[in-house]
Motif scaffolding. Structure first.
Motif, short mmCIF file in Angstrom:
data_model
loop_
_atom_site.label_atom_id
_atom_site.label_comp_id
_atom_site.label_asym_id
_atom_site.label_seq_id
_atom_site.Cartn_x
_atom_site.Cartn_y
_atom_site.Cartn_z
N UNK A 1 53.66 42.33 47.79
CA UNK A 1 54.36 41.05 47.67
C UNK A 1 55.83 41.25 47.98
N UNK A 2 56.40 40.29 48.72
CA UNK A 2 57.83 40.34 49.04
C UNK A 2 58.49 39.07 48.55
N UNK A 3 59.65 39.19 47.90
CA UNK A 3 60.31 38.03 47.29
C UNK A 3 61.71 37.84 47.88
N UNK A 4 62.03 36.56 48.18
CA UNK A 4 63.38 36.18 48.61
C UNK A 4 64.03 35.40 47.50
N UNK A 5 65.10 35.92 46.91
CA UNK A 5 65.75 35.25 45.78
C UNK A 5 66.43 33.96 46.20
N UNK A 6 66.76 33.85 47.49
CA UNK A 6 67.52 32.68 47.96
C UNK A 6 66.71 31.40 47.81
N UNK A 7 65.43 31.43 48.17
CA UNK A 7 64.62 30.22 48.09
C UNK A 7 63.51 30.33 47.06
N UNK A 8 63.57 31.36 46.19
CA UNK A 8 62.56 31.57 45.14
C UNK A 8 61.15 31.55 45.72
N UNK A 9 60.97 32.18 46.85
CA UNK A 9 59.69 32.21 47.54
C UNK A 9 59.10 33.61 47.45
N UNK A 10 57.86 33.70 46.99
CA UNK A 10 57.16 34.97 46.92
C UNK A 10 55.99 34.94 47.90
N UNK A 11 55.97 35.91 48.80
CA UNK A 11 54.91 36.00 49.81
C UNK A 11 53.91 37.08 49.43
N UNK A 12 52.63 36.78 49.67
CA UNK A 12 51.56 37.72 49.35
C UNK A 12 50.70 37.95 50.58
N UNK A 13 50.32 39.19 50.77
CA UNK A 13 49.38 39.54 51.83
C UNK A 13 48.35 40.49 51.22
N UNK A 14 47.10 40.08 51.23
CA UNK A 14 46.04 40.85 50.57
C UNK A 14 44.89 41.09 51.53
N UNK A 15 44.22 42.20 51.37
CA UNK A 15 43.01 42.48 52.13
C UNK A 15 42.08 43.35 51.30
N UNK A 16 40.80 43.22 51.53
CA UNK A 16 39.82 44.00 50.78
C UNK A 16 38.56 44.17 51.62
N UNK A 17 37.95 45.33 51.48
CA UNK A 17 36.67 45.61 52.13
C UNK A 17 35.75 46.19 51.07
N UNK A 18 34.81 45.39 50.64
CA UNK A 18 33.95 45.76 49.51
C UNK A 18 32.53 45.97 50.03
N UNK A 19 31.98 47.13 49.73
CA UNK A 19 30.61 47.45 50.15
C UNK A 19 29.74 47.69 48.92
N UNK A 20 28.75 46.82 48.73
CA UNK A 20 27.74 46.97 47.68
C UNK A 20 28.36 47.16 46.29
N UNK A 21 29.26 46.27 45.92
CA UNK A 21 29.81 46.29 44.56
C UNK A 21 28.69 45.95 43.58
N UNK A 22 28.47 46.84 42.62
CA UNK A 22 27.35 46.70 41.68
C UNK A 22 27.80 45.90 40.46
N UNK A 23 27.47 44.61 40.43
CA UNK A 23 27.88 43.74 39.32
C UNK A 23 27.18 44.11 38.03
N UNK A 24 25.98 44.66 38.15
CA UNK A 24 25.25 45.08 36.95
C UNK A 24 25.95 46.27 36.29
N UNK A 25 26.36 47.24 37.11
CA UNK A 25 27.03 48.42 36.56
C UNK A 25 28.38 48.07 35.94
N UNK A 26 29.02 47.00 36.45
CA UNK A 26 30.32 46.58 35.93
C UNK A 26 30.19 45.62 34.77
N UNK A 27 28.96 45.41 34.28
CA UNK A 27 28.68 44.50 33.14
C UNK A 27 29.09 43.07 33.42
#
Length: 389
Positions: free
Chosen positions: A1-27
């Protein structure tokens, strides 16, 4: 995340690559095999801590459970927000959602609750404070083929493609919502040809629901109509159906109720009005009765159905904290009615007696004392049966 104090704007850039996340194992999901695979990207900004603009995309979503692997595809979410102008859109192969309003989605939920339930049924809430700031909203949902998503998330649930929900809060605080569906089903239960409209016209909370066909267990209701009403902690409901068959199968049920709140909790007092139900051309008269629900306690006074020399009555009380008894009494009840639910049983007979549900400080028990005359099971005569336990 990058923030500019001048205009109180916060920018976000996200990415994810998930392969076979086991929801059972994670309860997260305790139903056995439950896996998720996807690729996700998001670019958005938040200004002044409240306006979110940008997009999020899920690509190649794959869900897997014990039954199958479901290729769901892509999901796209866009958000365009500024003062008094909020827009959000979700698109996918299985559904589309569009939101527009002069305030956020969180505010919409709060205003929906405040202009409907908090206004007409305040006893439901411990905190009844609410002020509407004049914001307006529109929300639309259109379902496409949801079979794979539902087969993973809620096995047995079916929502026909083309099912649509629209809701709006206008400039005068007028609320209206409409649901249309060719078919909604859960396992063997279903609603066919559903139309439901809810609004707060005339300072009341109103509902009108119609369905061409309703299936509950093995009982079918055609031309079902349900009317709902609420005002000043008082509620009313009326249901009717007409199967239009050679033998008469139609009826109606009307109830009125009142909500109140005390230190013991929320109380619902229901009065059942006299009405009639025809089953296979036999008229059953519903007797006037009352039902009171307070916390874990339910009391029933004179609930009954009568047809000739047959009768079904329920009286008494059951609770989690006191010694109470709720009694079901039958008088020459023709048990062949069960054949309309489970035809293969081939059962007949006239059942008379009582069944008592006792509640002794959360230790519940059932005491049955009944006799069945002229009994047949699988069309074989068994004579008189004594039932106890």
């Amino acid at each position: 995340a990058a923030q500019s104090k001048q205009d109180s704007l916060t920018n976000y850039s996200l990415s994810a690559d998930i392969a076979r996340a086991d929801l059972y194992a994670m309860n997260i999901d305790d139903r056995g095999t439950s896996e998720v695979s996807l690729t996700a990207t998001a670019e958005f900004s938040v200004s002044e801590g409240k306006h979110m603009n940008g997009y999020a995309e899920i690509q190649d979503l794959i869900l897997e459970n014990d039954d199958a692997i479901y290729n769901i595809g892509d999901i796209s979410l866009t958000s365009d927000q500024k003062e008094k102008d909020y827009k959000m859109n979700l698109t996918s192969a299985f559904a589309e959602v569009a939101y527009t309003g002069t305030a956020s989605l969180k505010n919409f939920i709060n205003d929906f609750q405040g202009l409907t339930l908090k206004k007409e049924l305040p006893a439901i809430f411990k905190d009844t404070s609410y002020t509407w700031n004049g914001d307006t909203y529109k929300v639309n949902l259109l379902c496409h083929d949801m079979m794979d998503v539902l087969a993973f998330a809620v096995p047995g649930l079916y929502v026909e493609s083309g099912t649509a929900l629209s809701t709006e809060i206008g400039e005068e605080g007028n609320f209206i919502a409409e649901i249309n569906s060719g078919r909604l089903a859960y396992k063997k239960q279903y609603l066919k040809g559903l139309n439901a409209i809810f609004d707060n016209k005339n300072d009341n909370l109103n509902g009108a629901v119609t369905s061409e066909e309703i299936q509950v267990s093995s009982i079918k209701f055609n031309d079902g109509r349900l009317g709902l009403f609420a005002k000043n902690d008082r509620v009313g409901a009326g249901f009717s159906y007409n199967n239009d068959t050679e033998v008469e199968n139609h009826g109606q049920l009307v109830v009125h109720g009142a909500l109140s709140r005390s230190q013991a909790g929320l109380n619902l007092a229901v009065n059942v009005s006299p009405s009639s139900i025809y089953i296979n051309s036999k008229e059953w008269s519903m007797q006037p009765s009352s039902i009171n629900i307070l916390g874990g306690s339910i009391s029933v006074d004179s609930f009954g159905l009568v047809s000739g020399d047959e009768a079904i009555t329920i009286n008494g009380r059951t609770s989690e904290t006191q010694n109470d008894t709720l009694t079901l009494a039958l008088q020459r009840f023709d048990i062949s009615l069960i054949n309309s639910l489970i035809p293969e049983i081939g059962i007949k007979g006239a059942l008379t007696g009582t069944a008592n549900l006792t509640s002794a400080f959360q230790k519940k028990g059932v005491d049955v004392d009944m006799i069945c005359d002229s009994t047949y099971i699988a069309d074989a005569p068994l004579g008189v049966l004594n039932i106890g336990g």
